[in-house]
Scaffold this motif. Structure first.
Motif, PDB file in Angstrom:
ATOM      1  N   MET A 202      33.115  46.260  42.222  1.00 18.41           N
ATOM      2  CA  MET A 202      33.868  45.173  41.599  1.00 18.41           C
ATOM      3  C   MET A 202      32.974  44.058  41.065  1.00 18.41           C
ATOM      4  O   MET A 202      33.373  43.296  40.195  1.00 18.41           O
ATOM      5  N   GLY A 203      31.769  43.925  41.630  1.00 24.97           N
ATOM      6  CA  GLY A 203      30.937  42.779  41.308  1.00 24.97           C
ATOM      7  C   GLY A 203      31.328  41.592  42.181  1.00 24.97           C
ATOM      8  O   GLY A 203      32.258  41.650  42.972  1.00 24.97           O
ATOM      9  N   LYS A 204      30.617  40.502  42.064  1.00 25.71           N
ATOM     10  CA  LYS A 204      30.869  39.318  42.871  1.00 25.71           C
ATOM     11  C   LYS A 204      32.203  38.679  42.508  1.00 25.71           C
ATOM     12  O   LYS A 204      32.519  38.505  41.334  1.00 25.71           O
ATOM     13  N   MET A 205      32.974  38.354  43.517  1.00 30.05           N
ATOM     14  CA  MET A 205      34.220  37.635  43.289  1.00 30.05           C
ATOM     15  C   MET A 205      33.917  36.210  42.839  1.00 30.05           C
ATOM     16  O   MET A 205      33.003  35.566  43.359  1.00 30.05           O
ATOM     17  N   LYS A 206      34.694  35.714  41.886  1.00 31.26           N
ATOM     18  CA  LYS A 206      34.540  34.346  41.394  1.00 31.26           C
ATOM     19  C   LYS A 206      35.883  33.625  41.454  1.00 31.26           C
ATOM     20  O   LYS A 206      36.931  34.255  41.354  1.00 31.26           O
ATOM     21  N   ILE A 207      35.819  32.316  41.608  1.00 36.72           N
ATOM     22  CA  ILE A 207      37.032  31.512  41.716  1.00 36.72           C
ATOM     23  C   ILE A 207      37.211  30.689  40.445  1.00 36.72           C
ATOM     24  O   ILE A 207      36.265  30.054  39.957  1.00 36.72           O
ATOM     25  N   TYR A 208      38.430  30.726  39.937  1.00 29.79           N
ATOM     26  CA  TYR A 208      38.804  29.946  38.746  1.00 29.79           C
ATOM     27  C   TYR A 208      39.896  28.943  39.124  1.00 29.79           C
ATOM     28  O   TYR A 208      40.735  29.219  39.985  1.00 29.79           O
ATOM     29  N   GLN A 209      39.863  27.799  38.452  1.00 29.98           N
ATOM     30  CA  GLN A 209      40.923  26.806  38.605  1.00 29.98           C
ATOM     31  C   GLN A 209      41.294  26.282  37.232  1.00 29.98           C
ATOM     32  O   GLN A 209      40.416  25.925  36.445  1.00 29.98           O
ATOM     33  N   ASN A 210      42.599  26.284  36.947  1.00 32.85           N
ATOM     34  CA  ASN A 210      43.080  25.891  35.618  1.00 32.85           C
ATOM     35  C   ASN A 210      42.416  26.719  34.523  1.00 32.85           C
ATOM     36  O   ASN A 210      42.042  26.202  33.463  1.00 32.85           O
ATOM     37  N   ASP A 211      42.223  28.025  34.828  1.00 33.13           N
ATOM     38  CA  ASP A 211      41.669  28.998  33.900  1.00 33.13           C
ATOM     39  C   ASP A 211      40.207  28.719  33.537  1.00 33.13           C
ATOM     40  O   ASP A 211      39.714  29.205  32.523  1.00 33.13           O
ATOM     41  N   LYS A 212      39.495  27.953  34.388  1.00 29.87           N
ATOM     42  CA  LYS A 212      38.093  27.681  34.166  1.00 29.87           C
ATOM     43  C   LYS A 212      37.299  28.122  35.391  1.00 29.87           C
ATOM     44  O   LYS A 212      37.697  27.852  36.518  1.00 29.87           O
TER      45      LYS A 212
END
Length: 248
Positions: A202-212
């Motif tokens: 999957m690769g590293k999980m990343k977190i987005y907020q307000n689509d950024k």
């Protein structure tokens, strides 16, 4: 006579299907599976004695993880209890896969190696939380909006003016897959079983907020279980037990 007819019908039902004719769509199989990818359904067709092409879809129900994490405030905010907030992570996903199954032993041995791709939406989870104390701070001091946040792994998520904190967990939308196992998606008889072990990159999980996409904090990460999953889970393990059948 009736007994002979019944016996003949039973024998026909248990008889093996006709011999396979190799080549795309000369034979078609359908399958239903369950495992760490959720519930899966798919179809398959043989290419040669050694190769088999399959496609399917996997439905993973939501897995909820609740954690209590610290609140970070850039000001002391005296008179308010800004210590922690409960965050709920909801992980759910639907993926489609296209795989090539290789049988080194040909028709005589149902041990296989499989490789392919899994396709799915980038968004695989949501983060949600609420703090009444943060909401009260913003009511009393609207000029402080944006100065209160919390941390998940190495990412800082800000609270909105109503005291809510939200985010999305995202990974690669196209994920390579490899695995191995025992059994055929198109069995020699009408019905068969198959066991598969593999992993999805999957690769590293990343977190987005307000689509950024959020930038990683320089102050390190917290030690919650949710943070450990986001930080460590780059390869998704697959264990699947499948009921297979020939329909053509």
């Amino acid at each position: 006579m009736k007994k002979l007819i019944v016996c003949a019908l039973i024998a026909c039902g248990m008889a093996p299907a006709s011999a396979q004719e190799y080549g795309l769509f000369n034979n078609i199989g359908a399958n239903l599976g369950v495992g760490t990818e959720g519930i899966s359904v798919g179809v398959a067709t043989p290419i040669t004695e050694y190769l088999e092409l399959s496609a399917g879809v996997n439905f993973m129900p939501g897995i909820k993880i609740k954690e209590t994490v610290n609140i970070d405030a850039t000001l002391p905010f005296e008179g308010y209890s800004l210590r922690d907030v409960k965050i709920e992570g909801n992980l759910a996903r639907t993926t489609f896969d296209l795989k090539l199954n290789v049988y080194p032993g040909g028709a005589s041995l149902p041990i296989f190696i499989v490789g392919g791709l899994s396709f799915g939406g980038k968004n695989i989870g949501k983060l949600e939380g609420f703090s009444q104390d943060v909401a009260q701070v913003y009511v009393d001091h609207p000029e402080y909006a944006g100065m209160i946040s919390t941390k998940i792994d190495e990412y800082e998520l800000g609270f909105d003016r109503k005291g809510y904190v939200n985010g999305d967990i995202r990974v690669k939308s196209v994920r390579p897959y490899v695995g191995l196992g025992y059994g055929r998606l198109i069995p020699k008889n009408r019905i068969g079983f198959r066991l598969e072990l593999g992993c999805q990159f999957m690769g590293k999980m990343k977190i987005y907020q307000n689509d950024k996409e959020l930038s990683e904090s320089l102050t390190g990460s917290d030690n919650s279980d949710l943070s450990k999953i986001i930080d460590k889970l780059k390869v998704y393990p697959v264990l699947k037990l499948t009921l297979t059948g020939r329909i053509l």
